[in-house]
Design an enzyme around this catalytic site. Structure first.
Site, PDB file in Angstrom:
ATOM      1  N   LYS A 136       0.837  -1.201   0.000  1.00  0.00           N
ATOM      2  CA  LYS A 136       0.000   0.000   0.000  1.00  0.00           C
ATOM      3  C   LYS A 136       0.877   1.259   0.000  1.00  0.00           C
ATOM      4  O   LYS A 136       0.589   2.242  -0.701  1.00  0.00           O
ATOM      5  CB  LYS A 136      -0.913  -0.007   1.225  1.00  0.00           C
ATOM      6  CG  LYS A 136      -1.907   1.135   1.260  1.00  0.00           C
ATOM      7  CD  LYS A 136      -2.677   1.177   2.578  1.00  0.00           C
ATOM      8  CE  LYS A 136      -3.554  -0.023   2.780  1.00  0.00           C
ATOM      9  NZ  LYS A 136      -4.408   0.119   4.000  1.00  0.00           N
ATOM     10  N   ASP A 193     -10.079   3.889   6.497  1.00  0.00           N
ATOM     11  CA  ASP A 193     -10.867   2.801   7.073  1.00  0.00           C
ATOM     12  C   ASP A 193     -11.862   2.359   6.011  1.00  0.00           C
ATOM     13  O   ASP A 193     -12.481   3.190   5.338  1.00  0.00           O
ATOM     14  CB  ASP A 193     -11.589   3.236   8.351  1.00  0.00           C
ATOM     15  CG  ASP A 193     -12.071   2.032   9.151  1.00  0.00           C
ATOM     16  OD1 ASP A 193     -11.375   1.000   9.151  1.00  0.00           O
ATOM     17  OD2 ASP A 193     -13.139   2.111   9.784  1.00  0.00           O
TER      18      ASP A 193
END
Length: 324
Positions: A136, A193
């Protein structure tokens, strides 16, 4: 030979460029803004010894975005290895180990802030990604590198405590992590999130997506739990769902930047596909009949909630940073 036309366009900025016989800039806005753009354009092209570059500004909100666009054009057309770096409110253009151009905002910058560090590793603006996932981080490093920003992750700060995600919404969790870590480090921090929301379940599993079947649940256990909850929902149209992502960028003394995105689809009746993770094998994308786990990585990144949120972030981030 066909002349190349370069273009960058989003909701805030729109630029067009080509190469001809002389440097030229056009902008059909107010005269004061035009004069500023001309001064900037002439200064940059003269310093970089560029000729024949023709730029048209349709919409403009970010000097960083404009400089990045110009350098991308020069790199593609001329093979120049030019890099823009943000540092204490200025934009620095370099090539190799040489600093060639400095763009200072009209209001100026603090000398103490600009020259305050003798440590070369502290040079330039830094974004800390609130993750230990190197994959990521690599993707964000690629994106923010174009904006002249150095990207770090939590592996660079091993002594930082874990931040418990105790929020009841995706934004609360992303804010909690980004703002807490920003306060602890004094850095600009990006947190996210994400989760799955099933409409007939009132938005569950939602923020509990990773632990739907229990605190240490595996992906297979969470998928089995979801299928059990939907066992009596026989109408496919009532199995609608969406993956959701919220991204938050926090920095000391600033209002946090928040963007989010959804990826709509339906929950299938059995897992399909070998790619992806989490609920991907059950998530039918739109009306395609394919699950997220049946998409290639490139297809998923282009369509997914996370991909859409990142695109939004890259559009609004420069303007947010310039406001502070």
């Amino acid at each position: 030979m066909t002349k190349s036309i370069f273009e960058y366009k989003d909701d805030q900025d729109w630029y067009l460029a080509s190469f001809g016989s002389y440097n030229h800039l056009t902008y059909f806005g107010d005269d004061e803004a035009y004069e500023q753009y001309v001064d900037f354009f002439q200064g940059l092209t003269n310093t970089l010894d560029v000729s024949g570059f023709q730029l048209h500004v349709v919409k403009h909100s970010s000097d960083l975005r404009l400089v990045s666009f110009i350098l991308d054009c020069l790199k593609e057309e001329l093979g120049r290895d030019l890099v823009v770096t943000q540092h204490q409110g200025t934009l620095l253009v370099s090539e190799g180990d040489k600093l060639l151009y400095v763009h200072v905002p009209r209001e100026g910058v603090s000398l103490d802030g600009f020259f305050g560090s003798d440590n070369k590793s502290d040079f330039g603006d830094v974004l800390l990604i609130a993750t230990r996932n190197e994959g990521k981080t690599k993707e964000f490093r690629k994106l923010f590198g174009k904006l002249g920003i150095k990207v770090e992750n939590l592996n660079d700060y091993p002594d930082l405590p874990e931040v418990a995600e105790t929020g009841m919404t995706f934004e609360e969790n992303a804010r909690l992590k980004a703002e807490t870590i920003s306060k602890l480090t004094g850095k600009m921090v990006l947190s996210d999130d994400s989760g799955l929301q099933v409409d007939v379940l009132g938005g569950l599993p939602g923020v509990w997506s990773a632990r739907f079947a229990g605190p240490e649940a595996t992906d297979a256990e969470n998928n089995a739990k979801l299928l059990h909850e939907l066992a009596m929902v026989l109408d496919d149209s009532k199995r609608s769902a969406q993956f959701h992502t919220t991204l938050v960028v926090a920095a000391p003394g600033r209002d946090s930047l928040v963007v989010d995105a959804d990826w709509k689809g339906y929950i299938g009746r059995e897992p399909k596909g070998d790619n992806g993770f989490g609920y991907d094998p059950l998530f039918l994308v739109g009306n395609t009949g394919r699950t997220a786990a049946e998409l290639s990585t490139e297809e998923k990144n282009e369509q997914s909630h996370r991909g859409q949120a990142v695109k939004k972030l890259m559009e609004v981030f420069p303007a947010w940073q310039n406001k502070q």
